[in-house]
Design an enzyme around this catalytic site. Structure first.
Site, PDB file in Angstrom:
ATOM      1  N   PRO A   1      47.424  64.068  82.276  1.00 29.99           N
ATOM      2  CA  PRO A   1      48.889  64.075  82.317  1.00 29.99           C
ATOM      3  C   PRO A   1      49.485  63.076  83.301  1.00 29.99           C
ATOM      4  CG  PRO A   1      47.985  66.061  83.321  1.00 29.99           C
ATOM      5  CD  PRO A   1      46.857  65.365  82.632  1.00 29.99           C
ATOM      6  N   ASN A   2      50.546  62.449  82.850  1.00 35.46           N
ATOM      7  CA  ASN A   2      51.368  61.528  83.647  1.00 35.46           C
ATOM      8  C   ASN A   2      50.719  60.173  83.919  1.00 35.46           C
ATOM      9  OD1 ASN A   2      53.620  63.352  84.004  1.00 35.46           O
ATOM     10  ND2 ASN A   2      52.258  64.544  85.323  1.00 35.46           N
TER      11      ASN A   2
ATOM     12  N   ARG B   1      55.858  55.448  87.535  1.00 38.86           N
ATOM     13  CA  ARG B   1      55.882  56.555  88.499  1.00 38.86           C
ATOM     14  C   ARG B   1      55.359  56.098  89.875  1.00 38.86           C
ATOM     15  NH1 ARG B   1      50.397  60.190  87.516  1.00 38.86           N
ATOM     16  NH2 ARG B   1      51.381  61.572  89.007  1.00 38.86           N
TER      17      ARG B   1
ATOM     18  N   TYR C   1      50.567  54.529  93.020  1.00 38.02           N
ATOM     19  CA  TYR C   1      49.733  54.187  91.865  1.00 38.02           C
ATOM     20  C   TYR C   1      49.759  52.708  91.480  1.00 38.02           C
ATOM     21  CZ  TYR C   1      49.700  59.256  91.409  1.00 38.02           C
ATOM     22  OH  TYR C   1      49.544  60.598  91.656  1.00 38.02           O
TER      23      TYR C   1
ATOM     24  N   ASN D   1      39.953  60.846  84.313  1.00 35.96           N
ATOM     25  CA  ASN D   1      40.951  61.072  85.353  1.00 35.96           C
ATOM     26  C   ASN D   1      41.820  62.216  84.833  1.00 35.96           C
ATOM     27  OD1 ASN D   1      43.083  61.160  87.102  1.00 35.96           O
ATOM     28  ND2 ASN D   1      43.413  58.939  87.173  1.00 35.96           N
TER      29      ASN D   1
ATOM     30  N   ALA E   1      46.727  65.892  87.418  1.00 33.86           N
ATOM     31  CA  ALA E   1      46.902  67.121  88.200  1.00 33.86           C
ATOM     32  C   ALA E   1      45.995  68.261  87.712  1.00 33.86           C
ATOM     33  CB  ALA E   1      48.368  67.555  88.165  1.00 33.86           C
TER      34      ALA E   1
ATOM     35  N   GLU F   1      34.329  61.299  87.581  1.00 37.13           N
ATOM     36  CA  GLU F   1      35.765  61.545  87.787  1.00 37.13           C
ATOM     37  C   GLU F   1      36.359  60.390  88.598  1.00 37.13           C
ATOM     38  OE1 GLU F   1      37.112  65.580  88.599  1.00 37.13           O
ATOM     39  OE2 GLU F   1      38.143  64.812  90.377  1.00 37.13           O
TER      40      GLU F   1
ATOM     41  N   HIS G   1      40.058  58.750  90.301  1.00 36.53           N
ATOM     42  CA  HIS G   1      41.479  58.859  90.657  1.00 36.53           C
ATOM     43  C   HIS G   1      41.952  57.528  91.200  1.00 36.53           C
ATOM     44  CE1 HIS G   1      41.481  63.105  90.003  1.00 36.53           C
ATOM     45  NE2 HIS G   1      40.325  63.159  90.643  1.00 36.53           N
TER      46      HIS G   1
ATOM     47  N   ARG H   1      46.190  62.660 100.664  1.00 39.77           N
ATOM     48  CA  ARG H   1      47.516  63.075 100.182  1.00 39.77           C
ATOM     49  C   ARG H   1      47.739  64.574 100.448  1.00 39.77           C
ATOM     50  NH1 ARG H   1      48.357  60.981  94.320  1.00 39.77           N
ATOM     51  NH2 ARG H   1      50.501  61.552  94.835  1.00 39.77           N
TER      52      ARG H   1
HETATM   53  C1  DQA Z   1      45.652  61.248  90.165  1.00 41.78           C
HETATM   54  C2  DQA Z   1      45.765  62.165  91.386  1.00 41.78           C
HETATM   55  C3  DQA Z   1      46.316  63.534  91.005  1.00 41.78           C
HETATM   56  O1  DQA Z   1      46.433  64.347  92.153  1.00 41.78           O
HETATM   57  C4  DQA Z   1      47.684  63.385  90.374  1.00 41.78           C
HETATM   58  O2  DQA Z   1      48.159  64.645  89.953  1.00 41.78           O
HETATM   59  C5  DQA Z   1      47.729  62.386  89.280  1.00 41.78           C
HETATM   60  C6  DQA Z   1      46.987  61.130  89.437  1.00 41.78           C
HETATM   61  C7  DQA Z   1      45.199  59.827  90.543  1.00 41.78           C
HETATM   62  O3  DQA Z   1      44.755  59.115  89.667  1.00 41.78           O
HETATM   63  O4  DQA Z   1      45.331  59.423  91.709  1.00 41.78           O
HETATM   64  O5  DQA Z   1      48.439  62.561  88.290  1.00 41.78           O
HETATM   65  O6  DQA Z   1      44.687  61.790  89.279  1.00 41.78           O
END
Ligand code: DQA
Length: 150
Positions: free
Chosen positions: A9-10, A17, A22, A74, A77, A98, A100, A107
């Site tokens: 997500p996102n 964002r 990011y 990835n 959240a 995994e 990120h 953070r």
């Molecule tokens: C993330 C880190 C997560 O905590 C966050 O919710 C994201 C992006 C990252 O790629 O840094 O959506 O996965």
């Protein structure tokens, strides 16, 4: 070698964002960069992105039926609370890394815990999109080692 890159997500909003965290490179651009680097390494990449937990789980299951060699995920959240994604990674038993973009450990407290990383070989975080390339190299290396052992 075939690798499925799954983004949660996102992540489709990267480039729009929280640019300070990011970066400014948009999601499609990042996918193109990963694809180019994969091609240099003779790796066949498939991308999947969804904001929906069940769709991510289905994509993980597909890696089993479609006989992928590795998964780079990835989970966004979902990383911090999805036991269902943990179970899906365990279920398919395919080497998973995994990734990120941000350094989750530097953070908010809720980002320090990953419930999905224990189902993976390892976690790479804090290197922005380069983390995906590091993950590809790690999977290549693991496959090489396995060939030497057998
Ligand atoms: C993330 C880190 C997560 O905590 C966050 O919710 C994201 C992006 C990252 O790629 O840094 O959506 O996965």
């Amino acid at each position: 070698m075939r690798i499925m890159v799954i983004n949660g997500p996102n992540l489709n909003m990267v480039g729009i964002r929280e640019k300070g965290i990011y970066g400014t490179r948009d999601f499609n651009d990042i996918c193109n960069y990963i694809k180019l680097e994969a091609e240099k390494r003779n790796v066949d990449i498939t991308f999947f992105q969804s904001n929906i937990e069940g769709e991510i789980i289905n994509a993980i299951h597909n890696t089993y039926y479609e006989k992928y060699d590795g998964i780079i995920i990835n989970p966004g959240a979902f990383t911090h609370y999805s036991y269902a994604i943990f179970d899906a990674i365990k279920a398919v038993n395919i080497k998973t890394i995994e990734v990120h973009l941000s350094n989750v450990h530097a953070r908010e407290e809720f980002r320090h815990k990953s419930v999905t990383a224990p189902a993976c070989i390892g976690q790479i975080c804090g290197f922005k999109e380069f983390g995906y390339i590091m993950a590809i190299d790690a999977l290549i290396n693991i496959e090489k080692e396995l060939k030497i052992e057998n």
